[in-house]
Write a protein that holds these residues in place. Structure first.
Motif, PDB file in Angstrom:
ATOM      1  N   CYS A   1     -12.119   6.728  -1.026  1.00 16.61           N
ATOM      2  CA  CYS A   1     -10.782   7.326  -1.027  1.00 16.61           C
ATOM      3  C   CYS A   1      -9.842   6.592  -1.972  1.00 16.61           C
ATOM      4  O   CYS A   1      -9.721   5.361  -1.937  1.00 16.61           O
ATOM      5  N   VAL A   2      -9.151   7.375  -2.802  1.00 17.32           N
ATOM      6  CA  VAL A   2      -8.274   6.805  -3.821  1.00 17.32           C
ATOM      7  C   VAL A   2      -7.170   5.954  -3.199  1.00 17.32           C
ATOM      8  O   VAL A   2      -6.725   4.967  -3.791  1.00 17.32           O
ATOM      9  N   ARG A   3      -6.751   6.300  -1.990  1.00 24.19           N
ATOM     10  CA  ARG A   3      -5.648   5.544  -1.413  1.00 24.19           C
ATOM     11  C   ARG A   3      -6.075   4.160  -0.935  1.00 24.19           C
ATOM     12  O   ARG A   3      -5.228   3.348  -0.555  1.00 24.19           O
ATOM     13  N   ASN A   4      -7.383   3.878  -0.967  1.00 27.00           N
ATOM     14  CA  ASN A   4      -7.858   2.514  -0.701  1.00 27.00           C
ATOM     15  C   ASN A   4      -7.607   1.582  -1.876  1.00 27.00           C
ATOM     16  O   ASN A   4      -7.672   0.363  -1.736  1.00 27.00           O
ATOM     17  N   PHE A   5      -7.325   2.173  -3.051  1.00 33.58           N
ATOM     18  CA  PHE A   5      -7.274   1.384  -4.276  1.00 33.58           C
ATOM     19  C   PHE A   5      -5.909   1.389  -4.968  1.00 33.58           C
ATOM     20  O   PHE A   5      -5.617   0.492  -5.742  1.00 33.58           O
ATOM     21  N   THR A   6      -5.087   2.399  -4.698  1.00 33.95           N
ATOM     22  CA  THR A   6      -3.809   2.511  -5.385  1.00 33.95           C
ATOM     23  C   THR A   6      -2.813   3.285  -4.526  1.00 33.95           C
ATOM     24  O   THR A   6      -3.215   4.023  -3.618  1.00 33.95           O
ATOM     25  N   ASP A   7      -1.532   3.105  -4.805  1.00 28.02           N
ATOM     26  CA  ASP A   7      -0.490   3.794  -4.051  1.00 28.02           C
ATOM     27  C   ASP A   7      -0.085   5.122  -4.684  1.00 28.02           C
ATOM     28  O   ASP A   7       0.741   5.846  -4.133  1.00 28.02           O
ATOM     29  N   SER A   8      -0.639   5.428  -5.871  1.00 24.91           N
ATOM     30  CA  SER A   8      -0.195   6.628  -6.567  1.00 24.91           C
ATOM     31  C   SER A   8      -1.343   7.253  -7.349  1.00 24.91           C
ATOM     32  O   SER A   8      -2.393   6.643  -7.543  1.00 24.91           O
ATOM     33  N   VAL A   9      -1.122   8.482  -7.796  1.00 25.12           N
ATOM     34  CA  VAL A   9      -2.117   9.230  -8.556  1.00 25.12           C
ATOM     35  C   VAL A   9      -1.424   9.889  -9.739  1.00 25.12           C
ATOM     36  O   VAL A   9      -0.325  10.440  -9.596  1.00 25.12           O
ATOM     37  N   GLY A  10      -2.053   9.837 -10.899  1.00 27.90           N
ATOM     38  CA  GLY A  10      -1.542  10.565 -12.056  1.00 27.90           C
ATOM     39  C   GLY A  10      -0.136  10.187 -12.478  1.00 27.90           C
ATOM     40  O   GLY A  10       0.608  11.020 -12.986  1.00 27.90           O
ATOM     41  N   GLY A  11       0.256   8.945 -12.245  1.00 26.66           N
ATOM     42  CA  GLY A  11       1.575   8.513 -12.679  1.00 26.66           C
ATOM     43  C   GLY A  11       2.698   8.844 -11.710  1.00 26.66           C
ATOM     44  O   GLY A  11       3.876   8.654 -12.018  1.00 26.66           O
ATOM     45  N   SER A  12       2.365   9.360 -10.528  1.00 24.36           N
ATOM     46  CA  SER A  12       3.385   9.667  -9.523  1.00 24.36           C
ATOM     47  C   SER A  12       3.956   8.371  -8.960  1.00 24.36           C
ATOM     48  O   SER A  12       3.388   7.289  -9.132  1.00 24.36           O
ATOM     49  N   ASP A  13       5.074   8.487  -8.257  1.00 28.01           N
ATOM     50  CA  ASP A  13       5.558   7.369  -7.466  1.00 28.01           C
ATOM     51  C   ASP A  13       4.624   7.218  -6.255  1.00 28.01           C
ATOM     52  O   ASP A  13       3.695   8.011  -6.087  1.00 28.01           O
ATOM     53  N   SER A  14       4.890   6.238  -5.415  1.00 29.38           N
ATOM     54  CA  SER A  14       4.040   6.018  -4.239  1.00 29.38           C
ATOM     55  C   SER A  14       3.916   7.289  -3.404  1.00 29.38           C
ATOM     56  O   SER A  14       4.905   7.982  -3.146  1.00 29.38           O
ATOM     57  N   LEU A  15       2.695   7.599  -2.993  1.00 33.10           N
ATOM     58  CA  LEU A  15       2.435   8.782  -2.183  1.00 33.10           C
ATOM     59  C   LEU A  15       2.432   8.483  -0.682  1.00 33.10           C
ATOM     60  O   LEU A  15       2.187   9.369   0.129  1.00 33.10           O
ATOM     61  N   TRP A  16       2.734   7.230  -0.333  1.00 34.06           N
ATOM     62  CA  TRP A  16       2.867   6.908   1.091  1.00 34.06           C
ATOM     63  C   TRP A  16       4.199   7.442   1.588  1.00 34.06           C
ATOM     64  O   TRP A  16       5.243   7.200   0.999  1.00 34.06           O
ATOM     65  N   LEU A  17       4.157   8.196   2.673  1.00 34.54           N
ATOM     66  CA  LEU A  17       5.341   8.834   3.239  1.00 34.54           C
ATOM     67  C   LEU A  17       5.942   7.985   4.348  1.00 34.54           C
ATOM     68  O   LEU A  17       5.206   7.355   5.108  1.00 34.54           O
ATOM     69  N   ASP A  18       7.274   7.994   4.466  1.00 34.92           N
ATOM     70  CA  ASP A  18       7.877   7.273   5.590  1.00 34.92           C
ATOM     71  C   ASP A  18       7.985   8.160   6.828  1.00 34.92           C
ATOM     72  O   ASP A  18       8.268   7.684   7.928  1.00 34.92           O
ATOM     73  N   HIS A  19       7.761   9.478   6.653  1.00 40.24           N
ATOM     74  CA  HIS A  19       7.634  10.399   7.782  1.00 40.24           C
ATOM     75  C   HIS A  19       6.972  11.673   7.286  1.00 40.24           C
ATOM     76  O   HIS A  19       6.906  11.926   6.084  1.00 40.24           O
ATOM     77  N   GLU A  20       6.473  12.475   8.207  1.00 44.43           N
ATOM     78  CA  GLU A  20       5.862  13.741   7.834  1.00 44.43           C
ATOM     79  C   GLU A  20       6.976  14.706   7.422  1.00 44.43           C
ATOM     80  O   GLU A  20       7.874  14.974   8.216  1.00 44.43           O
ATOM     81  N   PRO A  21       6.942  15.224   6.211  1.00 45.83           N
ATOM     82  CA  PRO A  21       8.057  16.039   5.729  1.00 45.83           C
ATOM     83  C   PRO A  21       8.167  17.380   6.452  1.00 45.83           C
ATOM     84  O   PRO A  21       7.167  17.990   6.812  1.00 45.83           O
ATOM     85  N   THR A  22       9.398  17.826   6.624  1.00 47.35           N
ATOM     86  CA  THR A  22       9.645  19.131   7.210  1.00 47.35           C
ATOM     87  C   THR A  22       9.507  20.206   6.128  1.00 47.35           C
ATOM     88  O   THR A  22       9.522  19.914   4.925  1.00 47.35           O
ATOM     89  N   ILE A  23       9.395  21.446   6.564  1.00 43.66           N
ATOM     90  CA  ILE A  23       9.343  22.554   5.619  1.00 43.66           C
ATOM     91  C   ILE A  23      10.626  22.593   4.797  1.00 43.66           C
ATOM     92  O   ILE A  23      10.592  22.842   3.583  1.00 43.66           O
ATOM     93  N   GLU A  24      11.754  22.337   5.426  1.00 45.36           N
ATOM     94  CA  GLU A  24      13.027  22.356   4.697  1.00 45.36           C
ATOM     95  C   GLU A  24      13.071  21.275   3.625  1.00 45.36           C
ATOM     96  O   GLU A  24      13.606  21.495   2.531  1.00 45.36           O
TER      97      GLU A  24
END
Length: 199
Positions: A26-49
């Motif tokens: 799993c890519v998240r075992n090795f890095t916090d981001s993919v393809g130059g994005s900012d960190s993909l770790w979320l501080d909460h599960e996002p709402t639809i809004e």
């Protein structure tokens, strides 16, 4: 908190960090981001809004598809995936794809592929192995040995209600196992793509 991020001609949706597998590659075992994005770790599960608000920052005309694939298993939140995908399609008739481990039926304790009908155009399922023993070792699913057969059943169901279905494996497994995975995929009438580790 990165909810949407572009990679080439695709716009990716990072809808959850939850996952029922602990894949060794799993890519998240090795890095916090993919393809130059900012960190993909979320501080909460996002709402639809929150997702709708973030979508306003992007022009869908710039992309060929929207892909549900972030730092978690998107179908952990299958209802939110369907709702947001339906909303996206109300804005533009753009291709929608889900990259999944295929264990949605075990997660939700019911048949789930039918829920994707009309909202999702393509499903890429992580086959990851040619048999349940290798799958258990490589994917380390929370549901144990029954996971492999459940994933195959989900794939078969997807063929009846989603336009495009494919399998993928990572080159973490041996060439022989990749060949056996190809034979399995062919027997089910589903194309197979070999992914490079950590990509």
């Amino acid at each position: 908190m990165t909810l949407l991020y572009p990679i080439e001609n695709s716009l990716y949706v990072n809808i959850t960090n939850l996952c029922c597998c602990k894949c060794v590659f799993c890519v998240r075992n090795f890095t916090d981001s993919v393809g130059g994005s900012d960190s993909l770790w979320l501080d909460h599960e996002p709402t639809i809004e929150e997702l709708k608000s973030e979508l306003e920052k992007f022009n869908l005309d710039d992309y060929e598809e929207v892909v549900f694939c972030g730092y978690g298993e998107p179908l952990m939140r299958i209802n939110e995936v369907v709702e947001f995908a339906t909303y996206i399609k109300s804005k533009k008739n753009i291709k929608t794809r889900v990259n999944t481990n295929g264990l949605s039926d075990l997660i939700h304790k019911k048949k789930t592929a039918v829920l994707l009908k009309d909202a999702i155009d393509a499903v890429s399922i992580s086959l990851n192995a040619p048999n349940k023993e290798v799958y258990l070792k490589v994917t380390q699913p929370a549901f144990g040995i029954k996971s492999f057969d459940a994933m195959l059943d989900f794939a078969k169901d997807c063929k009846t209600c989603v336009k495009e279905v494919c399998f993928s494996v990572v080159d973490e497994i041996s060439d022989k196992e990749i060949q056996e995975s190809q034979e399995l995929a062919t027997s089910l009438g589903i194309p197979l793509r070999v992914r490079i580790k950590s990509n």
